[in-house]
Design a protein around this motif. Structure first.
Motif, short mmCIF file in Angstrom:
data_model
loop_
_atom_site.label_atom_id
_atom_site.label_comp_id
_atom_site.label_asym_id
_atom_site.label_seq_id
_atom_site.Cartn_x
_atom_site.Cartn_y
_atom_site.Cartn_z
N VAL A 24 35.68 -33.58 51.97
CA VAL A 24 35.62 -32.22 51.43
C VAL A 24 36.63 -32.05 50.30
CG1 VAL A 24 36.03 -29.78 51.96
CG2 VAL A 24 34.71 -31.20 53.55
N ASP A 25 37.83 -32.57 50.48
CA ASP A 25 38.84 -32.49 49.42
C ASP A 25 38.32 -33.16 48.14
OD1 ASP A 25 40.61 -31.20 51.07
OD2 ASP A 25 41.74 -33.00 51.60
N ASN B 46 33.69 -40.21 46.24
CA ASN B 46 33.97 -38.99 47.01
C ASN B 46 33.68 -39.20 48.50
OD1 ASN B 46 34.73 -37.50 44.74
ND2 ASN B 46 32.59 -37.01 44.26
N VAL C 213 28.97 -31.39 54.10
CA VAL C 213 29.40 -32.70 54.58
C VAL C 213 28.91 -32.95 56.01
CG1 VAL C 213 31.45 -34.01 55.28
CG2 VAL C 213 31.37 -32.93 53.03
N ALA D 296 36.19 -36.40 57.42
CA ALA D 296 35.47 -35.27 56.85
C ALA D 296 36.37 -34.43 55.95
CB ALA D 296 34.88 -34.41 57.96
N GLU D 297 37.62 -34.23 56.33
CA GLU D 297 38.53 -33.41 55.53
C GLU D 297 38.77 -34.04 54.16
OE1 GLU D 297 39.99 -30.29 56.25
OE2 GLU D 297 38.31 -30.45 57.65
N ARG E 245 35.40 -23.60 50.76
CA ARG E 245 35.61 -24.78 51.61
C ARG E 245 34.66 -24.79 52.80
NH1 ARG E 245 39.30 -28.65 51.49
NH2 ARG E 245 39.52 -29.95 53.36
N LEU F 168 35.22 -33.65 47.16
CA LEU F 168 34.17 -32.86 46.53
C LEU F 168 34.75 -31.65 45.82
CD1 LEU F 168 31.47 -32.86 49.38
CD2 LEU F 168 31.41 -34.17 47.25
N ALA F 169 35.68 -30.98 46.48
CA ALA F 169 36.24 -29.73 45.94
C ALA F 169 36.98 -29.95 44.63
CB ALA F 169 37.16 -29.09 46.97
N LEU G 282 31.39 -26.28 51.72
CA LEU G 282 31.49 -27.73 51.52
C LEU G 282 31.59 -28.47 52.86
CD1 LEU G 282 33.87 -27.94 48.43
CD2 LEU G 282 31.39 -28.32 48.49
N GLU G 283 32.29 -27.88 53.80
CA GLU G 283 32.36 -28.48 55.14
C GLU G 283 30.98 -28.53 55.78
OE1 GLU G 283 35.20 -26.02 57.08
OE2 GLU G 283 36.95 -27.15 56.34
N GLN G 284 30.20 -27.48 55.56
CA GLN G 284 28.84 -27.44 56.09
C GLN G 284 27.96 -28.51 55.44
OE1 GLN G 284 26.83 -23.71 55.43
NE2 GLN G 284 25.57 -23.91 57.25
#
Length: 289
Positions: free
Chosen positions: A140-141, A159, A195, A136-137, A188, A143-144, A191-193
């Motif tokens: 997120v990276d 991604n 994902v 997941a991390e 972030r 996407l960001a 984006l975590e939400q």
């Protein structure tokens, strides 16, 4: 194009039918594979990687396939296999074991490679939402740092692998996020939400024959916005719309509710949209600017 959960279920059906069994008949109707013969080889396993299928055989060979828009793998009982399947113009691959036969119809991609070279075909993919490599991390990276509108970034398999237009649209609607918001503009935590919700939906989807974000498996009640342009939003009653997201020549359709998700998309001309399937609703989305 089938979503990753559909491909995951396809891989599981192929694995259950063929794993541990020897191939007694092989017919690969693909120009580059016309002389290839997998007869006599035993299937080790069939797995999915995002939207890709990897059929691994003893001897270190992998048959890679991608369904694209219209492809499918069908399982038929070998003793009762009807001649019409061998005559079908849609047949791209036939792999028969003594009990079950796998029929690859209208496949978009078909490759035969050494198993150690699978990365040449799927190594570009981001972490698989339904795979053992899920991270997941890292998703997120990716996407960001993508610099893309979030709807486009979620659909970019580099991604994170597995999402299509259905789960992307449903994820963004549930969270109330505008699909054309640049991913790097979101913090972030958001984006975590995104994902986490996308993974929840696609993971739940692989367990049911009917994909549903609403919790209902009834026909026409399974989604909030996907496939519902021109119909009332289930949340606010405004009209759900569809527009394009992505770079020219690589655009994808995105269903959304302007009222719930922050206004019209930049590619939406704002003209009335009738429900899909109605005569007036058949205007090509690709004609919108």
């Amino acid at each position: 194009m089938p979503e990753g959960d559909t491909v995951w279920r396809t891989a599981r059906r192929l694995h259950e039918a063929l794993a541990g069994r020897g191939i007694v008949e092989s017919d690969l109707r693909w120009p580059s594979l016309a002389t290839a013969d997998l007869s006599g080889r035993r299937t080790l396993e069939v797995v999915s990687r995002g939207k890709h299928l990897l059929h691994r055989f003893e001897g270190g060979l992998t048959l890679h396939s991608h369904l694209r828009m219209e492809g499918q793998w069908r399982i038929e009982a070998t003793p009762r296999l009807q001649p019409r399947w061998r005559r079908s113009p849609d047949l791209r691959a036939l792999l028969a074991a003594s009990e079950w036969t796998a029929l690859g119809l209208r496949l978009g991609m078909l490759d035969l490679v050494e198993t150690r070279q699978e990365s040449d075909l799927v190594g570009h993919l981001g972490p698989d939402l339904l795979g053992p490599d899920w991270d997941a991390e890292r998703a997120v990276d990716n996407l960001a740092t993508s610099g893309m509108p979030l709807g486009e970034a979620l659909l970019d398999q580099r991604n994170l692998a597995g999402l299509g237009t259905l789960w992307t649209a449903e994820t963004l609607f549930v969270l109330g996020i505008h699909p054309w918001t640049t991913a790097s503009q979101l913090d972030r935590a958001t984006l975590e939400q995104v994902v986490a919700r996308a993974r929840h939906l696609i993971d739940r989807g692989r367990r049911d024959a009917v994909q549903s974000s609403t919790g209902s498996l009834a026909r026409g009640e399974s989604t909030y916005v996907h496939g519902r342009s021109g119909r009332p939003c289930r949340r606010c009653g405004a009209t759900v719309r569809v527009a394009l997201v992505g770079e020219p020549t690589r655009e994808r359709t995105m269903f959304y509710c302007p009222s719930c998700q922050g206004g019209l998309g930049p590619t939406d001309d704002g003209r009335p949209q009738r429900p899909l399937g109605s005569e007036s609703g058949r205007r090509r989305v690709t004609g919108q600017r």
